[in-house]
Design an enzyme around this catalytic site. Structure first.
Site, short mmCIF file in Angstrom:
data_model
loop_
_atom_site.label_atom_id
_atom_site.label_comp_id
_atom_site.label_asym_id
_atom_site.label_seq_id
_atom_site.Cartn_x
_atom_site.Cartn_y
_atom_site.Cartn_z
N GLU A 328 -7.14 4.77 5.14
CA GLU A 328 -7.57 5.32 6.46
C GLU A 328 -7.30 6.82 6.08
O GLU A 328 -7.97 7.49 6.97
CB GLU A 328 -6.84 4.56 7.28
N GLN A 450 -1.34 3.90 4.45
CA GLN A 450 -0.79 2.70 4.35
C GLN A 450 -0.95 1.75 3.10
O GLN A 450 -1.94 2.54 2.40
CB GLN A 450 -1.01 1.67 5.54
#
Length: 631
Positions: A328, A450
């Protein structure tokens, strides 16, 4: 009723309900009916108030209070000295989408009349939770009572969001459960972390969650067609009818600026759905579900990827361009005008995997169902041959010898000065917001919000990855796994609560102290609100599920593959023993683990023998049989 817990949503429209009516029945029940403004769902709340003076019931109020959007009752009582007073208020809640009802207001009032008293309802409530805990309870001997308490709290929240009560309903699992307003209740990919628990505990819930996706398959097919693709393209953030609801602009609270939001390019949501179908089947063995629903859903997802991929003749490889990975932080290349990155490793490997599984799925179907599905989807042997070729020729990129590049060009990005930013800001989990406020972008650096590449090691064992890489004709050295883990761990900010789960899982056998630290951080995500203000927007259901799954599958070393239930336990030193029950292929199995032994017992009422695996060897457990294995 207003949604005001998320500060950045407060300026948005918060008027969601309009009143349709309110009233009181002849037997003094009060009711209020409203309707959602956009979807026109009728919701009714009805209430019964009873007052007990010793054994005498008073349920006739002195006054009825009516206000806009409100109805209530007032009671005036004279209570003699020494007389006990009890007040019992019972509320029923119905909506127009409830099953097996006539009209929601009638049903709400009728339900109150059929309910007796508090004690009886409490007894039924306690029995229901007792039965749930018999399935979900996990006994562990630890060095901290808090671990057990928080674990139980997380299980509680999971069962508040999806339970036997949701089986048969058209519901998914939002990232924040039913507990907060963040993400506006949209359905994302968190079921990838949630469904493994339900598979091994109450697989009917998992089937219900997959049916939620199946019912939105026509919308996903339309979405793919509108963008020039075949098959099914599910949305990153799914609304109630399966439409894409991901925002195109995002408010950065650090800068106060609205910036482009390209997260709808996270097409790996399709992969998560396909992966969940396969894992559900591996645990449940439910061929009927695959035959009538799962295969169609799976194969249409595969067909999307075959139309999304492009063939590079020079490389003799297939490429996937213009997507986003789980990371992301990277939504485009530095200085690029067009969003998206190319050949995301997680996406390409997973696509190769689902292509191979699609062929396997068709082969395992009963012959007549295979023929029907082939006809329904106009699947030809030539198309299946193309799928097989693609499953062997997806492109992967490497840098620094054996580091799997997160995407093509990742190795060319600049290194990030982690120490400088930690010293300057302290909490740097959301580096995307920090860098944008500085006029910079995470797209310029080797950093991640992440786990991305590391998701592959989370979802697959070393043996499975070896088979995938071998099929792709790429070298795979098991020794490269810790090097990849180290490389990306040092470049991850853990801006998502899910990230600590993945990293803790991967380090559990090599760097146990660090793994335990990450696990404890994930365990405390909501209790301590470690992201500084996000928990009041709603709990993080995926992270809660992940911590429970760490104990259940990771520390037990559970895998479900090759029609067997595999174990490879490795308890952290902080957990001295662990025992629980799981369900596999409709058989109930008790598992006891200590540092020295793994003990398995198939329940007496099991329908058939269970095939289990341990250290490369498989064996059968007969109903009632107990087997003790030395670790």
């Amino acid at each position: 009723m207003e949604n005001t817990l998320v500060e950045r949503y407060r300026k948005l429209n918060n008027l969601h309900l309009e009143q349709l009516g309110k009233g009181v029945t002849d037997d003094h029940l009060i009711w209020l009916q409203v309707q959602t403004r956009q979807s026109r769902i009728r919701i009714v709340e009805a209430a019964r108030t009873r007052i007990f003076l010793e054994d005498r019931i008073i349920n006739k109020p002195d006054r009825l209070v009516r206000e806009d959007g409100y109805i209530g009752q007032e009671f005036d009582l004279d209570i003699p000295a020494g007389i006990s007073l009890s007040i019992e208020k019972t509320v029923s809640l119905y909506n127009s989408r409830d099953l097996a009802i006539s009209e929601s207001c009638l049903e709400a009032c009728d339900a109150l009349r059929r309910r007796k008293n508090f004690e009886q309802m409490l007894t039924l409530h306690e029995i229901a939770w007792k039965h749930l805990w018999q399935r979900w309870g996990m006994s562990m001997e630890t060095n901290s009572r808090r671990i057990e308490q928080v674990h139980n709290l997380h299980v509680f929240h999971l069962l508040q969001s999806a339970s036997p009560n949701t089986v048969g309903l058209d519901v998914g699992v939002p990232p924040r459960g039913l507990h907060g307003e963040a993400y506006r209740g949209l359905i994302m990919w968190d079921e990838l972390f949630i469904m493994p628990l339900f598979n091994l505990r109450i697989p009917d819930i998992s089937q219900g969650l997959l049916m939620y996706r199946y019912r939105r398959l026509p919308r996903a097919c339309s979405a793919a067609e509108e963008q020039g693709y075949r098959g099914a393209m599910f949305p990153w953030q799914s609304g109630s009818n399966g439409e894409e609801q991901a925002q195109t602009l995002h408010l950065n609270p650090e800068s106060g600026r609205w910036i482009p939001d390209n997260t709808q390019l996270q097409r790996h949501i399709n992969i998560a759905i396909a992966y969940n179908i396969w894992q559900y089947f591996q645990v449940s063995g439910n061929v009927d579900f695959i035959s009538f629903y799962g295969a169609e859903l799976f194969l249409k997802i595969v067909r999307f990827w075959t139309s999304k991929a492009e063939f590079n003749r020079e490389l003799d490889r297939y490429e996937i361009r213009g997507v986003m990975g789980p990371d992301e932080f990277h939504d485009k290349y530095p200085e690029a005008d067009k969003p998206g990155i190319d050949n995301n490793a997680y996406t390409n490997v997973m696509v190769a995997w689902i292509l191979a599984r699609a062929l396997e799925m068709l082969d395992m179907l009963p012959q007549n169902r295979r023929r029907f599905i082939m006809e329904d989807l106009s699947l030809s042997e030539e198309e299946l041959s193309h799928w097989d070729e693609m499953s062997r020729k997806m492109k992967l990129v490497f840098h620094d010898n054996d580091i799997i590049s997160q995407f093509e060009g990742y190795g060319d990005l600049k290194e990030f000065d982690w120490e400088h930013y930690k010293k300057k800001y302290g909490d740097i989990q959301r580096l995307d917001r920090i860098l944008e406020a500085e006029g910079d972008s995470p797209n310029n650096y080797k950093l991640s919000k992440q786990a991305d590449v590391l998701m592959l090691f989370y979802l697959f064992s070393s043996d499975e990855l070896h088979m995938i890489f071998e099929r792709l004709n790429y070298p795979f050295d098991a020794e490269s796994i810790p090097r990849n883990i180290e490389y990306y761990s040092s470049r991850t900010s853990h801006g998502s609560t899910l990230s600590r789960i993945v990293h803790a899982w991967l380090l559990v056998r090599s760097r146990r102290k660090e793994s335990w630290k990450l696990f404890r951080q994930a365990l405390e995500s909501d209790i301590e609100d470690i992201q500084g203000g996000t928990t009041h927007e709603g709990i993080h259901l995926g992270a809660m599920a992940g911590t429970v799954d760490m104990i259940l599958r990771c520390y037990s070393g559970i895998e479900t593959r090759d029609n067997a239930l595999w174990f490879n336990p490795r308890l952290p030193k902080e957990i001295r023993s662990l025992n629980y029950c799981i369900e596999y292929r409709r058989n109930r199995l008790r598992v006891d683990i200590s540092p020295e032994f793994l003990e398995l017992q198939l329940q007496d009422d099991a329908r058939q023998s269970l095939r289990a695996g341990f250290r490369g060897e498989t064996f059968s457990l007969r109903p009632g049989e107990r087997k003790k294995l030395k670790l």
